[in-house]
Design an enzyme around this catalytic site. Structure first.
Site, PDB file in Angstrom:
ATOM      1  N   TYR A 106       0.844  -1.210   0.000  1.00 42.20           N
ATOM      2  CA  TYR A 106       0.000   0.000   0.000  1.00 42.20           C
ATOM      3  C   TYR A 106       0.875   1.254   0.000  1.00 42.20           C
ATOM      4  O   TYR A 106       1.669   1.468   0.928  1.00 42.20           O
ATOM      5  CB  TYR A 106      -0.943   0.020   1.208  1.00 42.20           C
ATOM      6  N   LEU A 124     -17.910  -1.783  -0.338  1.00 43.31           N
ATOM      7  CA  LEU A 124     -18.730  -0.859  -1.139  1.00 43.31           C
ATOM      8  C   LEU A 124     -18.303  -0.882  -2.611  1.00 43.31           C
ATOM      9  O   LEU A 124     -18.667   0.030  -3.367  1.00 43.31           O
ATOM     10  CB  LEU A 124     -18.616   0.575  -0.588  1.00 43.31           C
ATOM     11  N   GLU A 164     -20.519   7.771   8.796  1.00 42.55           N
ATOM     12  CA  GLU A 164     -21.718   7.097   8.291  1.00 42.55           C
ATOM     13  C   GLU A 164     -21.531   5.575   8.328  1.00 42.55           C
ATOM     14  O   GLU A 164     -22.374   4.840   8.846  1.00 42.55           O
ATOM     15  CB  GLU A 164     -21.961   7.572   6.846  1.00 42.55           C
TER      16      GLU A 164
END
Ligand code: NDP
Length: 327
Positions: free
Chosen positions: A54, A212, A295
Site C-alpha cells: 500500500y 462498497l 456514516e
C-alpha cells in the site's frame, strides 16, 4: 461495536474494521488518516488493515506513526500486514512468497509500523513460483519467533488454501487462520460458494475487502461524477472502468430506491448486507473523508432491517447470487 471470532480462532475482531488501501500515504493527508483512525478506535474498531504494497510501504509508515502517537495499549488493537507485492523496490526476491521475501517483508513491516509483532499476516496473492510448503514453513517460523500471531491468505483459491492446510497438517505446523477476499453485493462467489467447505470443515475466518465495491455501492456514481474520488487517482483507470459499468450503475440506482424506502443510506445498507453473512468475521471499511467513516461506522444499526423480504428484494435487483455447489 460487535466483536466476532476470527473463524474458529480465539481472536476477536470488531465486525467493522478500517483499512488503508489507496488512502493512507496516498489520497489523504496524514492528519486525515489520524482523524480516521481516532474515530474508528473510539467507535470500538480494534482491527487496522495494511500491506507492504500500500502506497509502496508509506501506508504502514503513516499507520505506525499514528499508533505510536495515540499510545493505545498494544493489547487493545489488532494490526495486519500483507506480503507479496513488495514496497517501492521491486525486483527478484523483493516480491512473492519465497522464504526470503516472507521473512524480510515481515521485518520491514514491523519496522515501518513500529511494532514488535503483527497480529495478522497475509499472503496477499498466491505465488505460482514458490512451493506452498516453503511459504507455510516460513509463516510457521515467524509464528515461532513471535513476530506474527496468525497468518492467512488473500484472494487464494479454495484449492490453494486447502493445500496450505494439508501441508501444515503433514508437518505439524500452524496453518492459515483467515482469508481476505473481496465481498460485496456485486462480488460473491468466493464467500458464498467456493469457500463453503473451508468454513464448515476448517473454521476459516474472513476479513472482507471493498464492501462498497470502491464506492459504487454508496450510490454516488449514478451521475458518473468522479471528481475528488479514488477513480481519479493516477493508475486507477482500470478501477474507473470497472466501477462505471452500466449494468452495475443501474443496479446501484435500484438499490438506492430500496435504501430510500428503508430510510437509510445505500452505503449503510450495502455494509449491513455484508455484516449479515455469518462467514464474515470483519468488514474492512475504507474511507477518504471523516464523514464517510462516520456514516459507515453506524452500519450495524441497519442489519435488523434486512428481513427475508428485504433480502429477497435485494436479490431481485442484483441477480448476483452464485450457483451453490452442493457437498
Ligand atoms: P470500499 O469498497 O468500502 O471503498 C472505500 C471507498 O469508497 C472510500 O475510500 C471512498 O472512496 C468511498 N466511500 C466510502 N464510504 C463512503 C460513503 N459513505 N459515501 C460515499 N463514498 C464512500 O473499501 P476499500 O476498497 O477501500 O477496501 C477496504 C479495505 O480492504 C482497504 O483499505 C484494504 O485494507 C483492504 N483491501 C484489501 C485488498 C486485498 O487484495 N486484500 C484489496 C483492496 C482492499 P473515495 O475517496 O473515492 O470517495
Amino acid at each position: 461495536m460487535e466483536y466476532r471470532r476470527l473463524g474458529k480462532s480465539g481472536l476477536q475482531v470488531s465486525a467493522l474494521s478500517l483499512g488503508s488501501w489507496l488512502t493512507f500515504g496516498q489520497q489523504i493527508s496524514d492528519k486525515t488518516a489520524d482523524e480516521l483512525m481516532g474515530m474508528a478506535y473510539d467507535a470500538g474498531v480494534n482491527f487496522f488493515d495494511n500491506a507492504e504494497g500500500y502506497a509502496a510501504g508509506k501506508s504502514e509508515i503513516v499507520m505506525g506513526k499514528i499508533l505510536k502517537a495515540h499510545k493505545w495499549e498494544r493489547e487493545s488493537f489488532v494490526v495486519s500486514s500483507k506480503v507479496f507485492f513488495g514496497t517501492e523496490n521491486k525486483g527478484p526476491n523483493r516480491v512473492g512468497l519465497s522464504r526470503k521475501h516472507v521473512i524480510e517483508a515481515c521485518n520491514g513491516a514491523l519496522s515501518r509500523l513500529q511494532a514488535d509483532y503483527l497480529d495478522l499476516y497475509f499472503c496477499h496473492r498466491p505465488d505460482k513460483n514458490t512451493p506452498i510448503e516453503e511459504t507455510v514453513w516460513a509463516m510457521n517460523t515467524l509464528l515461532q519467533q513471535g513476530k506474527i500471531l496468525y497468518w492467512g491468505t488473500s484472494e487464494w483459491s479454495a484449492a490453494e488454501i486447502m493445500e496450505a492446510i494439508r501441508v501444515a497438517r503433514q508437518y505439524n505446523l500452524i496453518g492459515p487462520t483467515m482469508e481476505q477476499p473481496q465481498y460485496n453485493l456485486m462480488e460473491r462467489n468466493k464467500l458464498e460458494n467456493e469457500y463453503l467447505l473451508l468454513f464448515k470443515e476448517y473454521g476459516l475466518g474472513t476479513t472482507i475487502w471493498s464492501p462498497l465495491a470502491s464506492g459504487l455501492l454508496s450510490g454516488k456514481y449514478t451521475a458518473k461524477k468522479t471528481a475528488d474520488t479514488r477513480l481519479e487517482l493516477k493508475g486507477m483507470e482500470w478501477l474507473k472502468d470497472a466501477v462505471l459499468n452500466e449494468d452495475k450503475l443501474k443496479k446501484a440506482q435500484e438499490l438506492q430506491k430500496l435504501a430510500d424506502k428503508l430510510n437509510t443510506s445505500l452505503a449503510k445498507l450495502s455494509l449491513a448486507w455484508c455484516l449479515k453473512n455469518p462467514n464474515v468475521s470483519t468488514v474492512i471499511l475504507g474511507a477518504s473523508k471523516p464523514d464517510q467513516l462516520k456514516e459507515n461506522l453506524t452500519a450495524l444499526e441497519v442489519v435488523p432491517l434486512l428481513t427475508d423480504e428485504v433480502m429477497g428484494k435485494i436479490e431481485d435487483i442484483v441477480q448476483t447470487r452464485p450457483k451453490i455447489v452442493q457437498f
